[in-house]
Design a protein around this motif. Structure first.
Motif, PDB file in Angstrom:
ATOM      1  N   PRO A 263       0.793  -1.229   0.000  1.00  0.00           N
ATOM      2  CA  PRO A 263       0.000   0.000   0.000  1.00  0.00           C
ATOM      3  C   PRO A 263       0.826   1.281   0.000  1.00  0.00           C
ATOM      4  CG  PRO A 263      -0.132  -1.078   2.142  1.00  0.00           C
ATOM      5  CD  PRO A 263       0.645  -1.987   1.236  1.00  0.00           C
ATOM      6  N   LYS A 264       2.093   1.184   0.392  1.00  0.00           N
ATOM      7  CA  LYS A 264       2.936   2.380   0.435  1.00  0.00           C
ATOM      8  C   LYS A 264       3.365   2.848  -0.947  1.00  0.00           C
ATOM      9  CE  LYS A 264       4.725   1.418   5.006  1.00  0.00           C
ATOM     10  NZ  LYS A 264       5.890   1.094   5.818  1.00  0.00           N
ATOM     11  N   ASN A 265       3.734   1.890  -1.821  1.00  0.00           N
ATOM     12  CA  ASN A 265       4.230   2.300  -3.143  1.00  0.00           C
ATOM     13  C   ASN A 265       3.408   1.769  -4.317  1.00  0.00           C
ATOM     14  OD1 ASN A 265       4.986  -0.373  -3.369  1.00  0.00           O
ATOM     15  ND2 ASN A 265       7.149   0.011  -3.041  1.00  0.00           N
ATOM     16  N   GLY A 266       2.376   0.967  -4.038  1.00  0.00           N
ATOM     17  CA  GLY A 266       1.500   0.496  -5.100  1.00  0.00           C
ATOM     18  C   GLY A 266       2.011  -0.715  -5.862  1.00  0.00           C
ATOM     19  N   ASP A 267       3.115  -1.334  -5.419  1.00  0.00           N
ATOM     20  CA  ASP A 267       3.602  -2.538  -6.089  1.00  0.00           C
ATOM     21  C   ASP A 267       2.584  -3.661  -5.920  1.00  0.00           C
ATOM     22  OD1 ASP A 267       5.912  -1.249  -6.827  1.00  0.00           O
ATOM     23  OD2 ASP A 267       7.177  -2.236  -5.332  1.00  0.00           O
ATOM     24  N   ILE A 268       2.374  -4.442  -6.979  1.00  0.00           N
ATOM     25  CA  ILE A 268       1.434  -5.553  -6.949  1.00  0.00           C
ATOM     26  C   ILE A 268       2.058  -6.745  -7.665  1.00  0.00           C
ATOM     27  CG2 ILE A 268       0.252  -4.701  -9.028  1.00  0.00           C
ATOM     28  CD1 ILE A 268      -2.330  -5.980  -7.918  1.00  0.00           C
ATOM     29  N   SER A 269       1.771  -7.937  -7.156  1.00  0.00           N
ATOM     30  CA  SER A 269       2.212  -9.156  -7.832  1.00  0.00           C
ATOM     31  C   SER A 269       1.162 -10.242  -7.609  1.00  0.00           C
ATOM     32  CB  SER A 269       3.582  -9.610  -7.321  1.00  0.00           C
ATOM     33  OG  SER A 269       3.517  -9.920  -5.957  1.00  0.00           O
ATOM     34  N   PHE A 270       1.019 -11.119  -8.602  1.00  0.00           N
ATOM     35  CA  PHE A 270       0.117 -12.261  -8.499  1.00  0.00           C
ATOM     36  C   PHE A 270       0.523 -13.294  -9.540  1.00  0.00           C
ATOM     37  CE2 PHE A 270      -1.964  -9.114 -11.223  1.00  0.00           C
ATOM     38  CZ  PHE A 270      -2.274  -9.850 -12.356  1.00  0.00           C
ATOM     39  N   LYS A 271      -0.013 -14.501  -9.394  1.00  0.00           N
ATOM     40  CA  LYS A 271       0.284 -15.583 -10.329  1.00  0.00           C
ATOM     41  C   LYS A 271      -0.990 -16.027 -11.038  1.00  0.00           C
ATOM     42  CE  LYS A 271       4.221 -17.356  -7.820  1.00  0.00           C
ATOM     43  NZ  LYS A 271       4.876 -18.488  -7.188  1.00  0.00           N
ATOM     44  N   ILE A 272      -0.821 -16.438 -12.294  1.00  0.00           N
ATOM     45  CA  ILE A 272      -1.906 -17.002 -13.083  1.00  0.00           C
ATOM     46  C   ILE A 272      -1.485 -18.401 -13.494  1.00  0.00           C
ATOM     47  CG2 ILE A 272      -3.152 -16.877 -15.274  1.00  0.00           C
ATOM     48  CD1 ILE A 272      -3.079 -13.890 -15.068  1.00  0.00           C
ATOM     49  N   ALA A 273      -2.357 -19.366 -13.261  1.00  0.00           N
ATOM     50  CA  ALA A 273      -2.087 -20.748 -13.647  1.00  0.00           C
ATOM     51  C   ALA A 273      -3.030 -21.139 -14.781  1.00  0.00           C
ATOM     52  CB  ALA A 273      -2.301 -21.664 -12.454  1.00  0.00           C
ATOM     53  N   GLN A 274      -2.509 -21.924 -15.709  1.00  0.00           N
ATOM     54  CA  GLN A 274      -3.326 -22.440 -16.796  1.00  0.00           C
ATOM     55  C   GLN A 274      -3.094 -23.939 -16.898  1.00  0.00           C
ATOM     56  OE1 GLN A 274      -2.116 -19.482 -19.929  1.00  0.00           O
ATOM     57  NE2 GLN A 274      -4.325 -19.535 -20.233  1.00  0.00           N
ATOM     58  N   PRO A 275      -4.162 -24.717 -17.048  1.00  0.00           N
ATOM     59  CA  PRO A 275      -4.001 -26.170 -17.041  1.00  0.00           C
ATOM     60  C   PRO A 275      -3.161 -26.715 -18.203  1.00  0.00           C
ATOM     61  CG  PRO A 275      -6.266 -25.562 -17.545  1.00  0.00           C
ATOM     62  CD  PRO A 275      -5.537 -24.308 -17.187  1.00  0.00           C
ATOM     63  N   ASP A 276      -3.223 -26.095 -19.363  1.00  0.00           N
ATOM     64  CA  ASP A 276      -2.528 -26.632 -20.536  1.00  0.00           C
ATOM     65  C   ASP A 276      -1.231 -25.903 -20.870  1.00  0.00           C
ATOM     66  OD1 ASP A 276      -3.852 -24.328 -21.283  1.00  0.00           O
ATOM     67  OD2 ASP A 276      -4.346 -25.049 -23.277  1.00  0.00           O
ATOM     68  N   GLN A 277      -0.807 -24.972 -20.023  1.00  0.00           N
ATOM     69  CA  GLN A 277       0.410 -24.183 -20.252  1.00  0.00           C
ATOM     70  C   GLN A 277       1.088 -23.884 -18.927  1.00  0.00           C
ATOM     71  OE1 GLN A 277       0.153 -20.540 -22.412  1.00  0.00           O
ATOM     72  NE2 GLN A 277      -1.713 -21.129 -23.427  1.00  0.00           N
ATOM     73  N   PRO A 278       2.358 -23.512 -18.996  1.00  0.00           N
ATOM     74  CA  PRO A 278       3.000 -23.039 -17.763  1.00  0.00           C
ATOM     75  C   PRO A 278       2.314 -21.750 -17.287  1.00  0.00           C
ATOM     76  CG  PRO A 278       4.631 -23.392 -19.503  1.00  0.00           C
ATOM     77  CD  PRO A 278       3.272 -23.550 -20.117  1.00  0.00           C
ATOM     78  N   GLY A 279       2.241 -21.562 -15.996  1.00  0.00           N
ATOM     79  CA  GLY A 279       1.660 -20.334 -15.460  1.00  0.00           C
ATOM     80  C   GLY A 279       2.609 -19.166 -15.619  1.00  0.00           C
ATOM     81  N   ALA A 280       2.207 -18.027 -15.092  1.00  0.00           N
ATOM     82  CA  ALA A 280       3.040 -16.831 -15.191  1.00  0.00           C
ATOM     83  C   ALA A 280       2.818 -15.962 -13.957  1.00  0.00           C
ATOM     84  CB  ALA A 280       2.704 -16.050 -16.448  1.00  0.00           C
ATOM     85  N   SER A 281       3.845 -15.215 -13.596  1.00  0.00           N
ATOM     86  CA  SER A 281       3.760 -14.261 -12.492  1.00  0.00           C
ATOM     87  C   SER A 281       3.698 -12.861 -13.069  1.00  0.00           C
ATOM     88  CB  SER A 281       4.990 -14.375 -11.591  1.00  0.00           C
ATOM     89  OG  SER A 281       5.020 -15.626 -10.961  1.00  0.00           O
ATOM     90  N   PHE A 282       2.849 -12.027 -12.478  1.00  0.00           N
ATOM     91  CA  PHE A 282       2.703 -10.629 -12.882  1.00  0.00           C
ATOM     92  C   PHE A 282       3.343  -9.765 -11.817  1.00  0.00           C
ATOM     93  CE2 PHE A 282       0.587  -6.538 -12.769  1.00  0.00           C
ATOM     94  CZ  PHE A 282       0.518  -6.182 -14.100  1.00  0.00           C
ATOM     95  N   LYS A 283       4.103  -8.770 -12.233  1.00  0.00           N
ATOM     96  CA  LYS A 283       4.647  -7.763 -11.316  1.00  0.00           C
ATOM     97  C   LYS A 283       4.403  -6.403 -11.933  1.00  0.00           C
ATOM     98  CE  LYS A 283       8.071 -10.543  -9.059  1.00  0.00           C
ATOM     99  NZ  LYS A 283       9.429 -10.739  -8.641  1.00  0.00           N
ATOM    100  N   GLY A 284       3.897  -5.493 -11.113  1.00  0.00           N
ATOM    101  CA  GLY A 284       3.621  -4.176 -11.638  1.00  0.00           C
ATOM    102  C   GLY A 284       3.333  -3.178 -10.540  1.00  0.00           C
ATOM    103  N   LYS A 285       2.634  -2.130 -10.923  1.00  0.00           N
ATOM    104  CA  LYS A 285       2.329  -1.029 -10.029  1.00  0.00           C
ATOM    105  C   LYS A 285       0.888  -0.588 -10.245  1.00  0.00           C
ATOM    106  CE  LYS A 285       5.690   1.597  -8.796  1.00  0.00           C
ATOM    107  NZ  LYS A 285       5.794   1.446  -7.358  1.00  0.00           N
ATOM    108  N   MET A 286       0.213  -0.288  -9.134  1.00  0.00           N
ATOM    109  CA  MET A 286      -1.131   0.280  -9.183  1.00  0.00           C
ATOM    110  C   MET A 286      -1.005   1.789  -9.051  1.00  0.00           C
ATOM    111  SD  MET A 286      -3.210  -2.511  -6.845  1.00  0.00           S
ATOM    112  CE  MET A 286      -4.015  -1.219  -5.999  1.00  0.00           C
ATOM    113  N   THR A 287      -1.617   2.513  -9.996  1.00  0.00           N
ATOM    114  CA  THR A 287      -1.643   3.970  -9.914  1.00  0.00           C
ATOM    115  C   THR A 287      -3.099   4.422  -9.857  1.00  0.00           C
ATOM    116  OG1 THR A 287      -1.768   4.403 -12.295  1.00  0.00           O
ATOM    117  CG2 THR A 287       0.446   4.054 -11.364  1.00  0.00           C
TER     118      THR A 287
END
Length: 79
Positions: free
Chosen positions: A17-41
């Motif tokens: 909450p101090k700088n707005g950094d956000i991260s999360f993961k997305i999983a897909q059954p037929d593909q490797p998942g991916a991690s998201f890193k970014g910023k909320m403005t």
């Protein structure tokens, strides 16, 4: 070849909450998942996935998802 996620996913995001950094993961059954890193403005969620094959409609690796204030009739497309 661009590919869209098959269905919406619900997951847990880590947000600083101090700088707005956000991260999360997305999983897909037929593909490797991916991690998201970014910023909320105040205007948008901006960031990228570690899966370099995922790009926006312009072919760029940085996604910009505009914030939507209040109830709207339609949603803007992601860049």
């Amino acid at each position: 070849m661009p590919r869209e996620l098959a269905e919406p996913q619900i997951g847990t995001a880590t947000v600083d909450p101090k700088n707005g950094d956000i991260s999360f993961k997305i999983a897909q059954p037929d593909q490797p998942g991916a991690s998201f890193k970014g910023k909320m403005t105040a205007q948008a969620l901006i960031g990228s996935f570690d899966n370099k094959n995922w790009t926006n409609r312009k072919g760029e690796q940085t996604f910009r998802l505009p914030r939507i204030a209040g109830r709207q009739q339609s949603y803007p497309s992601c860049d």
